[in-house]
Enzyme design. Structure first.
Site, mmCIF file in Angstrom:
data_model
loop_
_atom_site.group_PDB
_atom_site.id
_atom_site.type_symbol
_atom_site.label_atom_id
_atom_site.label_comp_id
_atom_site.label_asym_id
_atom_site.label_seq_id
_atom_site.Cartn_x
_atom_site.Cartn_y
_atom_site.Cartn_z
ATOM 1 N N ASP A 28 2.709 0.334 6.958
ATOM 2 C CA ASP A 28 3.809 1.187 6.742
ATOM 3 C C ASP A 28 3.498 2.611 7.521
ATOM 4 O OD1 ASP A 28 6.083 1.880 5.163
ATOM 5 O OD2 ASP A 28 4.821 3.171 3.686
ATOM 6 N N GLU A 30 4.802 6.870 8.093
ATOM 7 C CA GLU A 30 5.315 8.119 7.317
ATOM 8 C C GLU A 30 5.865 8.879 8.748
ATOM 9 O OE1 GLU A 30 5.884 8.307 4.324
ATOM 10 O OE2 GLU A 30 4.535 6.761 3.498
ATOM 11 N N ASP A 82 10.876 1.988 10.190
ATOM 12 C CA ASP A 82 9.508 2.109 10.488
ATOM 13 C C ASP A 82 9.541 1.228 11.997
ATOM 14 O OD1 ASP A 82 8.097 2.760 7.970
ATOM 15 O OD2 ASP A 82 9.099 0.917 7.163
ATOM 16 N N TYR A 148 -0.920 8.863 -1.857
ATOM 17 C CA TYR A 148 0.571 7.948 -1.784
ATOM 18 C C TYR A 148 0.379 7.208 -0.686
ATOM 19 C CZ TYR A 148 5.532 7.773 -1.055
ATOM 20 O OH TYR A 148 6.765 7.326 -0.615
ATOM 21 N N ASP A 152 1.030 2.515 -0.562
ATOM 22 C CA ASP A 152 1.963 2.010 0.203
ATOM 23 C C ASP A 152 1.746 0.743 0.741
ATOM 24 O OD1 ASP A 152 4.132 3.949 -0.311
ATOM 25 O OD2 ASP A 152 4.242 4.862 1.289
#
Length: 357
Positions: A28, A30, A82, A148, A152
């Site tokens: 994942d 960010e 992504d 967090y 993910d």
């Protein structure tokens, strides 16, 4: 499971070198892009089946990421953005992508089902949502953000195993692979030069000279947004593009009357006026298709009802099977099959729909 923090290129390369060439990676990202054209990658979370690494992309060399995902299968959830963020940072798109949102949809879930909902429904784990809208580029990251980020990817291996087993039981594993390849190819196409004027909301109402001006202005806005790394709306809003395309603009006073900010006029006024004058003499592109006529709308409705019956037989949501815009394209030109209706959908859906036309 405790995450491992990775903030150096050497440690990233050492870890990647120790992975098997076909080792699946559960991944994942960010990123931030509220005030930029290109997404700014802030963190990459990778689960290699044993450990979770949080890769600080503010500290590692972008090319060091490429060998990590060049050939290995990457399993992500709802990964269109992504992929863009990874490619913007590292300069390359992953080759082998598996999207668990698509997998879930092919088992009967909603097309836009979220990772948190899947984890909660299938594993009984409620994930925290508090860090979703935080500044991921600010350092140091808070413990809330780090936990967090870890969550993910923490449950992706188990979730993938469940979904893959279900798809295999349903005989839909190849559907998943095909849809994921389509997702990857679509991401690559979006990064290539294209007719950006088609994406301007309201472009379908223009024709002739207006459309030629819109095409030139939209191309200029796209190039300028990329060059300045700004959202396109920060350069010119869609409604401003339409106003400039419709109006008889001859000077800076006209730009001012149309509501352009004085600073934008000082910076870009001459370029805009030259583009408008030149484009007004150019050959316009073919206009976008107009609205469907009543008979065509009736045909689309009948096709949607047929899709609904097929979807019900397969225990799928209808929009997972066929999107409305594909049906409209098929009604406009029955001989030109929309690309998504090829492959696994062709015999299952496209053939019975074409028989109705």
């Amino acid at each position: 499971m405790a995450y491992l923090w990775c903030d150096s290129t050497d440690s990233l390369r050492d870890w990647a070198d120790g992975l098997a060439p076909d080792q699946p990676l559960y991944l994942d990202t960010e990123f931030m892009r509220e005030r930029t054209y290109f997404p700014r990658l802030a963190l990459v979370q990778v689960h290699d089946g044993e450990h979770i690494r949080l890769i600080d992309t503010t500290r590692v060399d972008p090319p060091a990421l490429v060998p990590l995902f060049a050939e290995r299968p990457l399993i992500m959830h709802a990964c269109s953005e992504d992929l863009e963020a990874l490619a913007s940072f590292a300069g390359a798109y992953p080759e082998r992508v598996r999207d668990t949102q698509i997998a879930a949809a092919l088992t009967g879930e909603d097309m836009q089902v979220g990772y948190q909902r899947l984890v909660e429904n299938r594993m009984g784990v409620s994930l925290a949502k508090g860090a979703t809208r935080t500044d991921w580029l600010k350092r140091p990251l808070s413990e809330e953000q780090l936990l967090y980020a870890e969550d993910d990817v923490k449950y992706l291996p188990e979730l993938t195993e469940q979904l893959q087993a279900e798809l295999e039981r349903l005989g839909r594993l190849d559907w998943w692979y095909e849809e994921c390849a389509r997702l990857r190819d679509d991401a690559r196409r979006r990064a290539e030069p294209q007719a950006v004027w088609r994406q301007v909301k309201g472009a379908g109402h223009l024709q002739g000279r207006e459309l030629a001006v819109l095409e030139a202005l939209a191309d200029w806005r796209e190039a300028t947004a990329r060059e300045r790394d700004l959202p396109k709306g920060f350069v010119l809003r869609d409604n401003t593009l339409l106003d400039l395309s419709r109006a008889a603009v001859r000077g800076r006073v006209d730009l001012q009357k149309l509501g352009l900010h004085p600073r934008a006029i000082r910076r870009d006024g001459d370029a805009l006026l030259a583009l408008i004058e030149q484009a007004a003499k150019a050959e316009p592109p073919a206009p976008l298709p107009g609205p469907l006529d009543p008979e065509q709308r009736g045909t689309v409705k009948a096709l949607r009802e047929r899709v609904g019956r097929i979807a019900e037989e397969l225990s799928l949501k209808p929009d997972v099977l066929v999107r409305r815009r594909w049906l409209e394209a098929l009604v406009r030109d029955p001989d030109a099959l929309p690309e998504p209706l090829t492959g696994w959908r062709e015999e299952l859906v496209a053939r019975p729909l074409r028989e109705m036309l």
